[in-house]
Design a protein around this motif. Structure first.
Motif, mmCIF file in Angstrom:
data_model
loop_
_atom_site.group_PDB
_atom_site.id
_atom_site.type_symbol
_atom_site.label_atom_id
_atom_site.label_comp_id
_atom_site.label_asym_id
_atom_site.label_seq_id
_atom_site.Cartn_x
_atom_site.Cartn_y
_atom_site.Cartn_z
ATOM 1 N N THR A 1 39.112 32.696 19.053
ATOM 2 C CA THR A 1 38.081 31.785 18.559
ATOM 3 C C THR A 1 38.447 31.237 17.185
ATOM 4 O OG1 THR A 1 36.429 33.096 19.749
ATOM 5 C CG2 THR A 1 35.604 31.522 18.138
ATOM 6 N N SER A 2 39.045 32.069 16.354
ATOM 7 C CA SER A 2 39.478 31.633 15.021
ATOM 8 C C SER A 2 40.538 30.539 15.113
ATOM 9 C CB SER A 2 40.020 32.823 14.226
ATOM 10 O OG SER A 2 39.037 33.821 14.061
ATOM 11 N N ILE A 3 41.512 30.753 16.005
ATOM 12 C CA ILE A 3 42.575 29.755 16.196
ATOM 13 C C ILE A 3 41.987 28.439 16.708
ATOM 14 C CG2 ILE A 3 44.663 29.188 17.505
ATOM 15 C CD1 ILE A 3 45.287 32.216 17.504
ATOM 16 N N LEU A 4 41.061 28.555 17.668
ATOM 17 C CA LEU A 4 40.408 27.357 18.219
ATOM 18 C C LEU A 4 39.609 26.639 17.141
ATOM 19 C CD1 LEU A 4 39.658 25.658 20.736
ATOM 20 C CD2 LEU A 4 37.704 27.195 21.045
ATOM 21 N N SER A 5 38.903 27.393 16.306
ATOM 22 C CA SER A 5 38.077 26.805 15.250
ATOM 23 C C SER A 5 38.926 26.060 14.232
ATOM 24 C CB SER A 5 37.262 27.902 14.554
ATOM 25 O OG SER A 5 36.446 27.359 13.547
ATOM 26 N N ILE A 6 40.091 26.614 13.910
ATOM 27 C CA ILE A 6 40.992 25.952 12.961
ATOM 28 C C ILE A 6 41.593 24.699 13.579
ATOM 29 C CG2 ILE A 6 43.137 26.204 11.634
ATOM 30 C CD1 ILE A 6 42.526 29.215 11.487
ATOM 31 N N SER A 7 41.832 24.742 14.871
ATOM 32 C CA SER A 7 42.557 23.653 15.546
ATOM 33 C C SER A 7 41.715 22.408 15.783
ATOM 34 C CB SER A 7 43.119 24.148 16.882
ATOM 35 O OG SER A 7 43.974 25.250 16.692
ATOM 36 N N ILE A 8 40.409 22.585 16.047
ATOM 37 C CA ILE A 8 39.606 21.422 16.417
ATOM 38 C C ILE A 8 38.756 20.950 15.242
ATOM 39 C CG2 ILE A 8 39.510 22.094 18.825
ATOM 40 C CD1 ILE A 8 36.678 23.061 18.416
ATOM 41 N N GLU B 1 28.535 16.423 9.879
ATOM 42 C CA GLU B 1 28.420 17.877 10.037
ATOM 43 C C GLU B 1 26.966 18.298 9.993
ATOM 44 O OE1 GLU B 1 29.372 21.793 7.340
ATOM 45 O OE2 GLU B 1 30.909 20.237 7.444
ATOM 46 N N LEU B 2 26.534 19.049 10.982
ATOM 47 C CA LEU B 2 25.185 19.597 10.994
ATOM 48 C C LEU B 2 25.122 20.858 10.140
ATOM 49 C CD1 LEU B 2 23.974 19.437 14.714
ATOM 50 C CD2 LEU B 2 23.029 18.184 12.774
ATOM 51 N N PRO B 3 23.998 21.117 9.461
ATOM 52 C CA PRO B 3 23.814 22.414 8.794
ATOM 53 C C PRO B 3 23.874 23.539 9.820
ATOM 54 C CG PRO B 3 22.179 20.833 8.029
ATOM 55 C CD PRO B 3 22.876 20.198 9.192
ATOM 56 N N ILE B 4 24.574 24.595 9.489
ATOM 57 C CA ILE B 4 24.796 25.670 10.458
ATOM 58 C C ILE B 4 23.504 26.399 10.815
ATOM 59 C CG2 ILE B 4 25.339 27.439 8.733
ATOM 60 C CD1 ILE B 4 27.496 28.458 10.659
ATOM 61 N N VAL C 1 36.768 29.631 8.322
ATOM 62 C CA VAL C 1 36.894 30.685 9.329
ATOM 63 C C VAL C 1 36.682 32.048 8.678
ATOM 64 C CG1 VAL C 1 38.534 31.889 10.822
ATOM 65 C CG2 VAL C 1 38.344 29.398 10.938
ATOM 66 N N PHE C 2 37.308 32.267 7.532
ATOM 67 C CA PHE C 2 37.176 33.555 6.846
ATOM 68 C C PHE C 2 35.740 33.815 6.414
ATOM 69 C CE2 PHE C 2 41.721 33.932 6.755
ATOM 70 C CZ PHE C 2 41.959 35.281 6.565
ATOM 71 N N VAL C 3 35.092 32.800 5.828
ATOM 72 C CA VAL C 3 33.723 33.021 5.356
ATOM 73 C C VAL C 3 32.767 33.182 6.537
ATOM 74 C CG1 VAL C 3 32.890 30.617 5.184
ATOM 75 C CG2 VAL C 3 32.088 32.334 3.575
ATOM 76 N N ALA C 4 33.026 32.493 7.650
ATOM 77 C CA ALA C 4 32.196 32.672 8.844
ATOM 78 C C ALA C 4 32.309 34.097 9.363
ATOM 79 C CB ALA C 4 32.613 31.677 9.928
ATOM 80 N N ILE C 5 33.529 34.616 9.394
ATOM 81 C CA ILE C 5 33.756 35.974 9.889
ATOM 82 C C ILE C 5 33.060 37.006 9.006
ATOM 83 C CG2 ILE C 5 35.513 37.770 10.189
ATOM 84 C CD1 ILE C 5 37.390 35.525 11.203
ATOM 85 N N PHE C 6 33.289 36.923 7.696
ATOM 86 C CA PHE C 6 32.767 37.977 6.807
ATOM 87 C C PHE C 6 31.282 37.807 6.508
ATOM 88 C CE2 PHE C 6 37.294 38.583 6.191
ATOM 89 C CZ PHE C 6 37.375 39.972 6.174
ATOM 90 N N ALA C 7 30.786 36.569 6.467
ATOM 91 C CA ALA C 7 29.334 36.380 6.328
ATOM 92 C C ALA C 7 28.631 36.849 7.596
ATOM 93 C CB ALA C 7 29.010 34.920 6.045
ATOM 94 N N GLY C 8 29.259 36.603 8.758
ATOM 95 C CA GLY C 8 28.704 37.091 10.019
ATOM 96 C C GLY C 8 28.648 38.602 10.064
ATOM 97 N N ASP D 1 29.457 27.670 13.543
ATOM 98 C CA ASP D 1 30.058 26.750 12.565
ATOM 99 C C ASP D 1 30.962 25.733 13.252
ATOM 100 O OD1 ASP D 1 30.736 25.858 9.849
ATOM 101 O OD2 ASP D 1 32.709 26.670 10.301
ATOM 102 N N THR D 2 31.707 26.179 14.256
ATOM 103 C CA THR D 2 32.584 25.264 14.992
ATOM 104 C C THR D 2 31.780 24.190 15.702
ATOM 105 O OG1 THR D 2 34.149 27.095 15.339
ATOM 106 C CG2 THR D 2 34.449 25.136 16.691
ATOM 107 N N VAL D 3 30.658 24.602 16.298
ATOM 108 C CA VAL D 3 29.762 23.636 16.959
ATOM 109 C C VAL D 3 29.163 22.689 15.929
ATOM 110 C CG1 VAL D 3 27.608 23.375 18.252
ATOM 111 C CG2 VAL D 3 29.237 25.163 18.889
ATOM 112 N N ALA D 4 28.714 23.228 14.796
ATOM 113 C CA ALA D 4 28.080 22.405 13.755
ATOM 114 C C ALA D 4 29.036 21.339 13.225
ATOM 115 C CB ALA D 4 27.607 23.294 12.608
ATOM 116 N N ARG D 5 30.320 21.683 13.161
ATOM 117 C CA ARG D 5 31.321 20.732 12.640
ATOM 118 C C ARG D 5 31.679 19.646 13.644
ATOM 119 N NH1 ARG D 5 36.068 22.103 12.252
ATOM 120 N NH2 ARG D 5 36.149 24.267 12.961
ATOM 121 N N ASN D 6 31.553 19.956 14.932
ATOM 122 C CA ASN D 6 32.131 19.074 15.949
ATOM 123 C C ASN D 6 31.134 18.389 16.871
ATOM 124 O OD1 ASN D 6 35.253 19.524 15.797
ATOM 125 N ND2 ASN D 6 34.373 21.573 15.620
ATOM 126 N N ILE D 7 29.895 18.855 16.914
ATOM 127 C CA ILE D 7 28.965 18.330 17.918
ATOM 128 C C ILE D 7 28.654 16.847 17.702
ATOM 129 C CG2 ILE D 7 26.869 19.023 16.662
ATOM 130 C CD1 ILE D 7 25.694 19.774 19.434
#
Length: 356
Positions: free
Chosen positions: A38-45, A331-334, A85-92, A320-326
């Motif tokens: 998921t991290s790789i996908l989030s960085i890629s798109i 960008e939508l607020p997460i 990606v890092f902040v999403a992981i650690f905040a999550g 976050d990935t959805v918020a950035r890309n939908i």
């Protein structure tokens, strides 16, 4: 004959435990693998597509400067996508484990990291720093996180002092948190009312939550608090297991209930405060991640803590990935995405608890 039966029972129990342990470990490995993918996908798109091979090249370039990587790809991966990606992981992880502790010590499945008013206090601190503006310029980009964190801690201290005055009962603690939360919510509304046209949108956007603009220094602060909290939670995992049986049972088994309760409140407050300070108010992750984890792996905190960490990281990263890309490039607020996911689940929990 009885001795043989007793030995067979012990063997069956041991085999059952080993199977359950193996299953839990496989679940943790699977979730870890899913988080990496998921991290790789989030960085890629995103608005600028970067394929997985380019991501790998950019990361390798950090250690091997001889590799040829375009400046645009480096900026997109290292300065924009990877920090998110890092902040999403650690905040999550922070929000989910804070929720796990809160639900455990209060024996209430509907409790979340924001129940004690921490988010409302943080919102007031953030709004106050935005309105004060110029006098706080010496704090630079950290003025909002610093004020949000400080008022998160102040809120928790107020709630805790009130609960001690009222004989430190869990019920009083929750009710005090709700009351103090409403107080700070009213103060935020007042600040919105007196703010000018430039300040109000910034306050509103912060309260909706966002992972944009996160710097590596900020991530380091989150990582330190989350890792230390995780280690302490694993250290007291067995005590948390015993506490789930209730205060009387915990005391009879030699667990210092008040000590573990106080440690849990401090850790959940710190994790919530640091997450909220840098990302704004992101709801429902701390509510639903612990429940999903229990459904998957059971109630043993030795496995529940790492599972909750992984589920929380996945939830926030996907959101976050959805918020950035939908509706890219906008960008939508997460917080909007997590609410869409969390509200149906919250209603399900209420109905389930009522039926139970």
């Amino acid at each position: 004959m009885n001795q043989v039966a007793s030995n067979n029972l012990r063997i069956d129990k041991k085999n059952s435990y080993e199977k359950r342990k193996y299953k839990n470990l496989m679940i943790l490995v699977g979730l870890s693998f899913l988080l990496v993918l998921t991290s790789i996908l989030s960085i890629s798109i995103g608005a600028s597509s970067v394929d997985a091979s380019t991501v790998a090249e950019v990361v390798m370039n950090v250690f091997n400067k001889s590799l040829s990587v375009s400046q645009v790809d480096k900026i997109v991966v290292l300065n924009i996508r990877l920090p998110r990606v890092f902040v999403a992981i650690f905040a999550g992880i922070a929000l989910s484990n804070a929720g796990l502790l809160m639900q455990g010590i209060f024996q209430n499945p509907l409790v979340s990291p924001y129940t004690l008013g921490v988010s409302n206090g943080a919102a007031f601190g953030a709004a106050l720093s935005i309105i004060l503006g110029t006098p706080l310029s010496f704090l630079g980009s950290y003025k909002v996180p610093i004020f949000a964190f400080i008022f998160s801690i102040i809120t928790m201290l107020m709630v805790y002092v009130i609960s001690i005055i009222a004989k430190n009962s869990s019920k009083t603690l929750i009710l005090s948190g709700v009351a103090i939360g409403y107080l700070f919510s009213a103060m935020v509304s007042f600040l919105k009312y007196v703010s000018d046209t430039d300040e109000l949108p910034e306050i509103v956007f912060w309260m909706m939550g966002s992972l944009s603009g996160i710097e590596w220094e900020s991530i380091a602060i989150i990582v330190v608090i989350v890792v230390i909290s995780f280690i302490i939670m694993m250290r007291y995992a067995w005590d948390l297991n015993v506490m789930s049986l209730g205060e009387e049972s915990a005391l009879s088994l030699g667990v210092n209930f008040n000590k573990i309760k106080n440690i849990s409140i401090i850790l959940s407050t710190l994790m919530t405060a640091v997450a909220v300070a840098f990302t704004g108010i992101i709801g429902f992750v701390g509510l639903i991640a612990p429940h999903i984890s229990r459904m998957i792996i059971g109630s043993d905190y030795r496995y529940l803590v790492p599972t909750s960490s992984l589920i929380g990281a996945l939830l926030l990263l996907v959101s976050d990935t959805v918020a950035r890309n939908i509706i890219a490039p906008t960008e939508l607020p997460i917080g909007i995405i997590t609410s869409f996911i969390g509200v149906p689940f919250f209603l399900y929990l209420i109905i389930k608890q009522k039926r139970g």
